[in-house]
Write a protein that holds these residues in place. Structure first.
Motif, PDB file in Angstrom:
ATOM      1  N   ARG A  50       0.511  -1.149  -0.034  1.00  9.22           N
ATOM      2  CA  ARG A  50      -0.072  -0.227  -0.279  1.00  9.22           C
ATOM      3  C   ARG A  50       1.017   1.459   0.084  1.00  9.22           C
ATOM      4  N   SER A  51       0.738   2.623  -0.822  1.00 11.85           N
ATOM      5  CA  SER A  51       1.467   4.140  -0.917  1.00 11.85           C
ATOM      6  C   SER A  51       0.290   4.640  -0.719  1.00 11.85           C
ATOM      7  N   GLY A  52       0.479   5.898  -0.232  1.00 12.82           N
ATOM      8  CA  GLY A  52      -0.166   7.170  -0.134  1.00 12.82           C
ATOM      9  C   GLY A  52      -0.124   8.036  -1.548  1.00 12.82           C
ATOM     10  N   ASN A  53       1.007   7.166  -2.849  1.00 14.26           N
ATOM     11  CA  ASN A  53       1.103   8.150  -3.801  1.00 14.26           C
ATOM     12  C   ASN A  53       1.683   9.567  -3.835  1.00 14.26           C
ATOM     13  N   ALA A  54       2.389   9.171  -3.203  1.00 12.66           N
ATOM     14  CA  ALA A  54       2.757  11.065  -2.628  1.00 12.66           C
ATOM     15  C   ALA A  54       4.234  10.685  -3.256  1.00 12.66           C
ATOM     16  N   ASP A  55       4.768  11.960  -4.146  1.00 16.55           N
ATOM     17  CA  ASP A  55       6.072  12.735  -4.059  1.00 16.55           C
ATOM     18  C   ASP A  55       7.461  12.063  -3.530  1.00 16.55           C
ATOM     19  N   GLY A  56       8.719  10.977  -3.127  1.00 20.85           N
ATOM     20  CA  GLY A  56       9.914  11.525  -2.583  1.00 20.85           C
ATOM     21  C   GLY A  56       9.564   9.400  -1.942  1.00 20.85           C
ATOM     22  N   ALA A  57       9.394   9.150  -0.896  1.00 20.19           N
ATOM     23  CA  ALA A  57      10.141   7.915  -0.858  1.00 20.19           C
ATOM     24  C   ALA A  57       8.364   6.487  -0.864  1.00 20.19           C
TER      25      ALA A  57
END
Length: 196
Positions: A50-57
């Motif tokens: 699962r991811s938050g789809n943000a830039d970076g990590a």
């Protein structure tokens, strides 16, 4: 915990592993995040990531998973079509799809973030002005951990890329705090880098 111990404990269809962290990633660490995502996808053939789809990590971790198992990457976003061009997940769930009025635990836990506490109820009540929209970040981060009553399962483990000089701050710090409140285990790069 070693990688072998982790795999033995968490390689299951019910495992949801959150991969996330700071937007600012040291150049020397970018490849390590990709490697960890790929390593986990390789050894945990049954788990969902699962991811938050943000830039970076978030982006770099996801790149590692996408190389091997795009069908096991789930993204939770603040709104429909958020960073759509960078999103290659098999499943995307946005806050627009969640009836937050019927998610009292998500709302309650989101209020642990002191900076946005007063904005949470405004956002849940329908306010979308430039101030209330800040609450969407925090609510999204809470959902990534707790899941929802409406069917999003909770996370079972997380790997974070944190700012080790200023740990547990910002959205990443909020997410880590929600893991702490719910007694869900996680590792930061201080530990997981040894697996690379």
């Amino acid at each position: 915990m070693t990688l072998a111990e982790f795999v033995n404990q968490f390689n299951s269809k019910n495992t949801i592993i959150l991969l996330e962290g700071k937007r600012n990633v040291l150049e020397s660490d970018k490849e390590k995040l990709i490697q960890l995502g790929n390593l986990l996808a390789t050894h945990l053939s049954l788990a969902t990531f699962r991811s938050g789809n943000a830039d970076g990590a978030d982006f770099y971790f996801s790149q590692g998973v996408l190389k091997l198992a795009p069908e096991r990457l789930q993204v939770i976003t603040r709104y429909d079509k958020h960073r759509e061009k960078q999103n290659n997940a098999y499943e995307t769930i946005s806050l627009d799809q969640i009836d937050l009025v019927n998610e009292p635990d998500v709302v309650y836990q989101s209020k642990n973030n002191k900076k946005t506490k007063s904005l949470i109820d405004k956002y849940v009540g329908g306010a979308k002005d430039r101030f209330a929209i800040k609450a969407a970040y925090i609510i999204r981060d809470t959902v990534k951990v707790t899941g929802t009553n409406s069917g999003i399962p909770p996370a079972t483990f997380a790997f974070f890329y944190d700012d080790l000089d200023n740990p547990k701050t910002g959205g990443t710090g909020h997410t880590m705090g929600i893991f702490d409140i719910n007694n869900v285990p996680y590792l930061t790069q201080s530990d997981w880098v040894k697996w690379i």
